[in-house]
Design a protein around this motif. Structure first.
Motif, PDB file in Angstrom:
ATOM      1  N   TRP A  49       0.808  -1.211   0.000  1.00 38.46           N
ATOM      2  CA  TRP A  49       0.000   0.000   0.000  1.00 38.46           C
ATOM      3  C   TRP A  49       0.846   1.268   0.000  1.00 38.46           C
ATOM      4  O   TRP A  49       1.485   1.596   0.993  1.00 38.46           O
ATOM      5  CB  TRP A  49      -0.916   0.031   1.221  1.00 38.46           C
ATOM      6  CG  TRP A  49      -1.901  -1.080   1.220  1.00 38.46           C
ATOM      7  CD1 TRP A  49      -1.814  -2.251   1.913  1.00 38.46           C
ATOM      8  CD2 TRP A  49      -3.104  -1.146   0.471  1.00 38.46           C
ATOM      9  NE1 TRP A  49      -2.895  -3.035   1.655  1.00 38.46           N
ATOM     10  CE2 TRP A  49      -3.715  -2.379   0.764  1.00 38.46           C
ATOM     11  CE3 TRP A  49      -3.726  -0.277  -0.420  1.00 38.46           C
ATOM     12  CZ2 TRP A  49      -4.919  -2.762   0.208  1.00 38.46           C
ATOM     13  CZ3 TRP A  49      -4.924  -0.657  -0.985  1.00 38.46           C
ATOM     14  CH2 TRP A  49      -5.516  -1.891  -0.659  1.00 38.46           C
ATOM     15  N   LYS A  50       0.817   2.018  -1.110  1.00 39.05           N
ATOM     16  CA  LYS A  50       1.424   3.348  -1.126  1.00 39.05           C
ATOM     17  C   LYS A  50       0.612   4.284  -0.251  1.00 39.05           C
ATOM     18  O   LYS A  50       1.135   5.223   0.330  1.00 39.05           O
ATOM     19  CB  LYS A  50       1.518   3.884  -2.553  1.00 39.05           C
ATOM     20  CG  LYS A  50       2.545   3.157  -3.387  1.00 39.05           C
ATOM     21  CD  LYS A  50       2.697   3.790  -4.744  1.00 39.05           C
ATOM     22  CE  LYS A  50       3.766   3.059  -5.529  1.00 39.05           C
ATOM     23  NZ  LYS A  50       3.970   3.616  -6.851  1.00 39.05           N
ATOM     24  N   SER A  51      -0.679   4.029  -0.153  1.00 39.70           N
ATOM     25  CA  SER A  51      -1.546   4.784   0.742  1.00 39.70           C
ATOM     26  C   SER A  51      -2.630   3.848   1.262  1.00 39.70           C
ATOM     27  O   SER A  51      -3.303   3.175   0.494  1.00 39.70           O
ATOM     28  CB  SER A  51      -2.186   5.959   0.003  1.00 39.70           C
ATOM     29  OG  SER A  51      -3.105   6.619   0.834  1.00 39.70           O
ATOM     30  N   PHE A  52      -2.776   3.802   2.583  1.00 35.58           N
ATOM     31  CA  PHE A  52      -3.812   3.001   3.226  1.00 35.58           C
ATOM     32  C   PHE A  52      -4.491   3.918   4.231  1.00 35.58           C
ATOM     33  O   PHE A  52      -3.861   4.372   5.183  1.00 35.58           O
ATOM     34  CB  PHE A  52      -3.206   1.781   3.921  1.00 35.58           C
ATOM     35  CG  PHE A  52      -4.225   0.816   4.434  1.00 35.58           C
ATOM     36  CD1 PHE A  52      -4.757  -0.140   3.591  1.00 35.58           C
ATOM     37  CD2 PHE A  52      -4.654   0.880   5.747  1.00 35.58           C
ATOM     38  CE1 PHE A  52      -5.703  -1.040   4.060  1.00 35.58           C
ATOM     39  CE2 PHE A  52      -5.608  -0.011   6.215  1.00 35.58           C
ATOM     40  CZ  PHE A  52      -6.130  -0.975   5.376  1.00 35.58           C
ATOM     41  N   THR A  53      -5.739   4.235   3.998  1.00 34.02           N
ATOM     42  CA  THR A  53      -6.486   5.245   4.758  1.00 34.02           C
ATOM     43  C   THR A  53      -5.706   6.555   4.839  1.00 34.02           C
ATOM     44  O   THR A  53      -5.671   7.217   5.875  1.00 34.02           O
ATOM     45  CB  THR A  53      -6.872   4.757   6.179  1.00 34.02           C
ATOM     46  OG1 THR A  53      -5.696   4.561   6.954  1.00 34.02           O
ATOM     47  CG2 THR A  53      -7.683   3.482   6.126  1.00 34.02           C
ATOM     48  N   GLY A  54      -5.052   6.931   3.743  1.00 37.93           N
ATOM     49  CA  GLY A  54      -4.314   8.178   3.674  1.00 37.93           C
ATOM     50  C   GLY A  54      -2.928   8.150   4.275  1.00 37.93           C
ATOM     51  O   GLY A  54      -2.266   9.175   4.365  1.00 37.93           O
ATOM     52  N   ARG A  55      -2.452   6.986   4.692  1.00 38.90           N
ATOM     53  CA  ARG A  55      -1.142   6.856   5.329  1.00 38.90           C
ATOM     54  C   ARG A  55      -0.248   5.914   4.526  1.00 38.90           C
ATOM     55  O   ARG A  55      -0.722   4.958   3.917  1.00 38.90           O
ATOM     56  CB  ARG A  55      -1.279   6.306   6.754  1.00 38.90           C
ATOM     57  CG  ARG A  55      -2.215   7.084   7.649  1.00 38.90           C
ATOM     58  CD  ARG A  55      -1.654   8.435   7.958  1.00 38.90           C
ATOM     59  NE  ARG A  55      -2.528   9.175   8.861  1.00 38.90           N
ATOM     60  CZ  ARG A  55      -2.680  10.477   8.812  1.00 38.90           C
ATOM     61  NH1 ARG A  55      -2.054  11.184   7.911  1.00 38.90           N
ATOM     62  NH2 ARG A  55      -3.463  11.091   9.667  1.00 38.90           N
ATOM     63  N   HIS A  56       1.052   6.181   4.554  1.00 39.63           N
ATOM     64  CA  HIS A  56       2.017   5.303   3.886  1.00 39.63           C
ATOM     65  C   HIS A  56       2.069   3.970   4.633  1.00 39.63           C
ATOM     66  O   HIS A  56       2.152   3.937   5.857  1.00 39.63           O
ATOM     67  CB  HIS A  56       3.418   5.929   3.912  1.00 39.63           C
ATOM     68  CG  HIS A  56       3.547   7.146   3.063  1.00 39.63           C
ATOM     69  ND1 HIS A  56       4.426   7.221   2.009  1.00 39.63           N
ATOM     70  CD2 HIS A  56       2.908   8.348   3.096  1.00 39.63           C
ATOM     71  CE1 HIS A  56       4.338   8.406   1.444  1.00 39.63           C
ATOM     72  NE2 HIS A  56       3.414   9.112   2.087  1.00 39.63           N
ATOM     73  N   LEU A  57       2.039   2.856   3.875  1.00 41.02           N
ATOM     74  CA  LEU A  57       2.078   1.537   4.512  1.00 41.02           C
ATOM     75  C   LEU A  57       2.691   0.501   3.568  1.00 41.02           C
ATOM     76  O   LEU A  57       2.101  -0.529   3.279  1.00 41.02           O
ATOM     77  CB  LEU A  57       0.677   1.097   4.950  1.00 41.02           C
ATOM     78  CG  LEU A  57       0.604  -0.175   5.804  1.00 41.02           C
ATOM     79  CD1 LEU A  57       1.390  -0.030   7.093  1.00 41.02           C
ATOM     80  CD2 LEU A  57      -0.835  -0.553   6.086  1.00 41.02           C
ATOM     81  N   GLN A  58       3.891   0.777   3.061  1.00 43.80           N
ATOM     82  CA  GLN A  58       4.597  -0.210   2.235  1.00 43.80           C
ATOM     83  C   GLN A  58       5.658  -0.896   3.090  1.00 43.80           C
ATOM     84  O   GLN A  58       6.524  -0.230   3.670  1.00 43.80           O
ATOM     85  CB  GLN A  58       5.272   0.452   1.043  1.00 43.80           C
ATOM     86  CG  GLN A  58       4.316   0.781  -0.071  1.00 43.80           C
ATOM     87  CD  GLN A  58       5.063   1.233  -1.304  1.00 43.80           C
ATOM     88  OE1 GLN A  58       5.794   2.209  -1.271  1.00 43.80           O
ATOM     89  NE2 GLN A  58       4.866   0.532  -2.393  1.00 43.80           N
ATOM     90  N   ILE A  59       5.577  -2.227   3.147  1.00 41.07           N
ATOM     91  CA  ILE A  59       6.531  -3.022   3.919  1.00 41.07           C
ATOM     92  C   ILE A  59       6.855  -4.276   3.116  1.00 41.07           C
ATOM     93  O   ILE A  59       5.942  -4.952   2.633  1.00 41.07           O
ATOM     94  CB  ILE A  59       5.954  -3.443   5.282  1.00 41.07           C
ATOM     95  CG1 ILE A  59       5.491  -2.222   6.083  1.00 41.07           C
ATOM     96  CG2 ILE A  59       6.977  -4.257   6.069  1.00 41.07           C
ATOM     97  CD1 ILE A  59       4.684  -2.556   7.312  1.00 41.07           C
ATOM     98  N   TYR A  60       8.137  -4.572   2.985  1.00 46.53           N
ATOM     99  CA  TYR A  60       8.600  -5.805   2.341  1.00 46.53           C
ATOM    100  C   TYR A  60       9.579  -6.447   3.307  1.00 46.53           C
ATOM    101  O   TYR A  60      10.694  -5.946   3.494  1.00 46.53           O
ATOM    102  CB  TYR A  60       9.257  -5.498   0.996  1.00 46.53           C
ATOM    103  CG  TYR A  60       8.321  -4.783   0.051  1.00 46.53           C
ATOM    104  CD1 TYR A  60       7.448  -5.510  -0.754  1.00 46.53           C
ATOM    105  CD2 TYR A  60       8.271  -3.398  -0.003  1.00 46.53           C
ATOM    106  CE1 TYR A  60       6.556  -4.857  -1.601  1.00 46.53           C
ATOM    107  CE2 TYR A  60       7.391  -2.735  -0.851  1.00 46.53           C
ATOM    108  CZ  TYR A  60       6.543  -3.482  -1.642  1.00 46.53           C
ATOM    109  OH  TYR A  60       5.656  -2.831  -2.483  1.00 46.53           O
ATOM    110  N   LEU A  61       9.163  -7.562   3.947  1.00 47.23           N
ATOM    111  CA  LEU A  61       9.909  -8.141   5.056  1.00 47.23           C
ATOM    112  C   LEU A  61      10.064  -9.639   4.857  1.00 47.23           C
ATOM    113  O   LEU A  61       9.102 -10.338   4.540  1.00 47.23           O
ATOM    114  CB  LEU A  61       9.141  -7.855   6.352  1.00 47.23           C
ATOM    115  CG  LEU A  61       9.809  -8.045   7.683  1.00 47.23           C
ATOM    116  CD1 LEU A  61      10.976  -7.079   7.854  1.00 47.23           C
ATOM    117  CD2 LEU A  61       8.790  -7.819   8.804  1.00 47.23           C
TER     118      LEU A  61
END
Length: 196
Positions: A49-61
């Motif tokens: 997610w580049k944007s999730f509910t207006g917030r940054h949320l990109q994670i690759y773990l």
């Protein structure tokens, strides 16, 4: 020779996390039994997610884990130790609220139209995690298991900070900002398919 034969003919599982799937976050794993009580697991966690509910949320773990099961059948209670590493573009939990931006002297900044500059901050960088977890695996049938688990660990982050409205850096670090915290780092409910 006996160890190689045992590993090749041991139980293998592939699994997916049912907690994150409904919101489009992919968390899957593969676990291989290596002895009566021990297994190895590799895992991927992807939040695109580049944007999730207006917030940054990109994670690759990615995660590698060793588990100890208290029963020989690789079910019921287990304890694990894991190491994870990855990259992120997120808004840390303590930066979720928009705030009035000030300069280094604490003087309020304004937009060109005279309105107060209000924006949020986000962070982009890389992380490694060392942690422990505990869980319970329930055998549902010959080929399906249900597993619940939770983990806590030390999270060591290296990042740059950015203003959300301009994508310019807000931090003054020449290289990387550093962050170290003890946090819940993994958890969920996995459904697994067992190859025999």
């Amino acid at each position: 020779m006996i160890l190689i034969f045992s590993i090749c003919h041991s139980q293998n599982e592939v699994k997916g996390n049912t907690v994150f799937a409904p919101i489009g976050i992919i968390n899957f794993a593969a676990e291989k039994q290596i002895s009566d009580h021990l297994s190895l697991q590799i895992e991927a966690f992807v939040s695109p997610w580049k944007s999730f509910t207006g917030r940054h949320l990109q994670i690759y773990l990615g995660t590698a884990e060793t588990r100890y099961y208290f029963t020989k059948k690789q079910n019921k209670w287990f304890l694990g130790a894991y190491i994870s590493g990855g990259v992120f573009d997120i808004q840390k939990y303590n930066y979720w609220n928009d705030k009035h931006i000030t300069n280094e002297e604490g003087v309020s900044l304004y937009n060109d139209d005279g309105t107060p500059r209000i924006t949020s901050l986000y962070q982009r960088g890389f992380v490694y995690i060392l942690g422990v977890d505990a869980g319970y695996k329930l055998k549902m049938s010959e080929h399906f298991n249900l597993e619940a688990f939770i983990g806590i660990g030390t999270v060591q982050g290296f990042y740059h900070g950015f203003f959300a409205d301009t994508n310019l850096r807000y931090d003054k670090a020449e290289k990387w900002n550093k962050s170290g915290e003890i946090l819940p780092t993994r958890g969920g409910v996995m459904i697994s398919y067992v190859f025999k």
